[in-house]
Write a protein that holds these residues in place. Structure first.
Motif, PDB file in Angstrom:
ATOM      1  N   GLN A  45       0.854  -1.179   0.000  1.00  0.00           N
ATOM      2  CA  GLN A  45       0.000   0.000   0.000  1.00  0.00           C
ATOM      3  C   GLN A  45       0.897   1.238   0.000  1.00  0.00           C
ATOM      4  O   GLN A  45       1.935   1.258   0.665  1.00  0.00           O
ATOM      5  N   ARG A  46       0.468   2.261  -0.762  1.00  0.00           N
ATOM      6  CA  ARG A  46       1.212   3.519  -0.774  1.00  0.00           C
ATOM      7  C   ARG A  46       0.365   4.610  -1.398  1.00  0.00           C
ATOM      8  O   ARG A  46      -0.205   4.422  -2.466  1.00  0.00           O
ATOM      9  N   ARG A  50      -3.282   0.419  -3.490  1.00  0.00           N
ATOM     10  CA  ARG A  50      -2.958  -0.876  -2.904  1.00  0.00           C
ATOM     11  C   ARG A  50      -2.931  -1.917  -4.007  1.00  0.00           C
ATOM     12  O   ARG A  50      -3.815  -1.942  -4.863  1.00  0.00           O
ATOM     13  N   ALA A 105       2.828  -1.100   4.226  1.00  0.00           N
ATOM     14  CA  ALA A 105       2.692   0.284   3.775  1.00  0.00           C
ATOM     15  C   ALA A 105       4.095   0.801   3.463  1.00  0.00           C
ATOM     16  O   ALA A 105       4.914   1.002   4.362  1.00  0.00           O
TER      17      ALA A 105
END
Length: 181
Positions: A45-46, A50, A105
């Motif tokens: 995730q960023r 995702r 993340a």
């Protein structure tokens, strides 16, 4: 089984990367810890995006490269070490098995020289920097679903590579010998 981190690993990774970039699947990926026919999933995730990808496919590799881009340099994309992606996927699977489903993340992957210079305390020869083949060998991330303590405990069981624990994230890199901090 191929010894990860050996000098010959860099040549092998270059060959694997070339095959992935051309779209060819390689059955020789069993050295990485999973047969090529089995998916090796990585959930990243960023910045509101995702992806859950099989890092052993060209599409999955490219999606992971996008998630590990240098966003501070205008979304510059590099090529993550296949070993790095495999280790991250195996680490995530261990967390999923022993603790709880965990998404990583991403806080940093590829860094350009300019980005690296702006980061306080960043190593001048950081493994986040691309090498001559535009390949980088480090990523920083936070676990979403497990604690940093749980993540660190499993990560430090890896036989090689760098694992660094920071107050908000974990650093993972590919190197010839284990390093812990």
């Amino acid at each position: 089984m191929h010894k990860v981190g050996a000098k010959s690993d860099f040549g092998l990774r270059r060959k694997l990367l070339a095959a992935f970039c051309t779209g060819a699947l390689l059955p020789k990926l069993s050295w990485a810890g999973a047969p090529a026919s089995s998916p090796l999933l990585l959930d990243l995730q960023r910045d509101g995006q995702r992806v859950r990808v099989n890092v052993l496919t060209p599409e999955g590799y490219r999606a992971a490269a996008w998630m590990l881009r240098d966003i501070k340099a205008g979304n510059v994309i590099g090529w993550p070490s296949l070993t790095l992606l495999v280790w991250a996927a195996q680490l995530q699977e261990a967390l999923n098995t022993h603790h709880a489903y965990t998404v990583f993340a991403v806080t940093s992957g590829l860094r350009t020289q300019q980005t690296n210079r702006r980061i306080e305390g960043a190593a001048q020869h950081s493994l986040h920097l691309p090498d001559a083949n535009n390949q980088f060998h480090a990523m920083d991330f936070k676990p979403l679903g497990a604690t940093l303590d749980q993540l660190e405990l499993i990560a430090t069981q890896m036989p090689a590579g760098g694992v660094g624990r920071y107050s908000s994230h974990l650093h993972l890199d590919v190197r010839n010998s284990p390093a812990r901090w």
